[in-house]
Design a protein around this motif. Sequence first.
Motif, mmCIF file in Angstrom:
data_model
loop_
_atom_site.group_PDB
_atom_site.id
_atom_site.type_symbol
_atom_site.label_atom_id
_atom_site.label_comp_id
_atom_site.label_asym_id
_atom_site.label_seq_id
_atom_site.Cartn_x
_atom_site.Cartn_y
_atom_site.Cartn_z
ATOM 1 N N THR A 104 -101.753 85.848 -39.472
ATOM 2 C CA THR A 104 -103.075 85.641 -40.054
ATOM 3 C C THR A 104 -103.053 85.962 -41.539
ATOM 4 N N GLY A 105 -104.087 85.531 -42.225
ATOM 5 C CA GLY A 105 -104.248 85.836 -43.639
ATOM 6 C C GLY A 105 -105.695 86.181 -43.912
ATOM 7 N N GLU A 106 -105.938 86.741 -45.076
ATOM 8 C CA GLU A 106 -107.298 87.114 -45.471
ATOM 9 C C GLU A 106 -107.703 86.313 -46.697
ATOM 10 N N HIS A 122 -104.410 85.872 -48.837
ATOM 11 C CA HIS A 122 -103.415 86.952 -48.882
ATOM 12 C C HIS A 122 -102.811 87.098 -47.494
ATOM 13 N N THR A 123 -101.468 87.186 -47.437
ATOM 14 C CA THR A 123 -100.815 87.312 -46.138
ATOM 15 C C THR A 123 -99.519 88.100 -46.265
ATOM 16 N N SER A 124 -98.804 88.229 -45.163
ATOM 17 C CA SER A 124 -97.603 89.071 -45.132
ATOM 18 C C SER A 124 -96.388 88.351 -45.702
ATOM 19 N N ILE A 127 -94.870 85.553 -43.603
ATOM 20 C CA ILE A 127 -95.507 84.241 -43.740
ATOM 21 C C ILE A 127 -95.146 83.619 -45.079
ATOM 22 N N LEU A 179 -102.765 81.266 -39.518
ATOM 23 C CA LEU A 179 -101.798 80.561 -40.352
ATOM 24 C C LEU A 179 -100.612 80.101 -39.510
#
Length: 217
Positions: A104-106, A122-124, A127, A179
């Motif tokens: 997931t992302g924000e 914004h994501t990890s 990703i 995502l």
Amino acid sequence: MFTGIVEEIGKVTRIVKGSQSYLEIQAEKIFSDIHIGDSIAVNGVCLTVTEFSGKTFRADVMNETFSRSSLGSLKTGSSVNLERAMPAYGRFGGHIVSGHIDGTGEIISIKKDDNAIWYKIHTSENIMKYIIEKGSVAIDGISLTVAKIENHNFSVSIIPHTEQETILSEKKVKDIVNLENDIIGKYVEKFINFSGSLENKSEKSGITMDFLAKHGF
């Protein structure tokens, strides 16, 4: 398999969590061709139709899916993107989307730019390593093109039609989105790094970028 071209916006009419977890979703267009066992992407998550009547369908949802995707934050009345699996005779309007969410992302910013709207996500790192400028990414099941990359953020720019025909129009800063990275990039990485032996994972493949370039790839 899906294409990331959302067919319609559905509405969650019931959520049951526990030993028999499922979602019940109201829709219109997809009922022109729907059967028990069909795959439907709900906000990009591939779910199986287990029951339908009138204009609602149910799909079982595992705890794992609720916890690892944005489906866990859905409420009764929430809008969701819906897409039926692509038939063999169908047109590829977007890109290859499996319906298996990578994470997931924000949403950290939403900005107007004439007739376009920019969404920054914004994501990890897991990703981001597959995010390529001008490459494809599925956000809540929507096939989109990556326009910019900045550290752990990437941006997409959408046209008014995409905003109107998907739930992006309802999204706000700090909302969580599903995502899915471009599946081709993930397979290429796997093939390049796979040694051919599961016992010796440290052994590298003989396929390198130089090897591919030398042989015309």
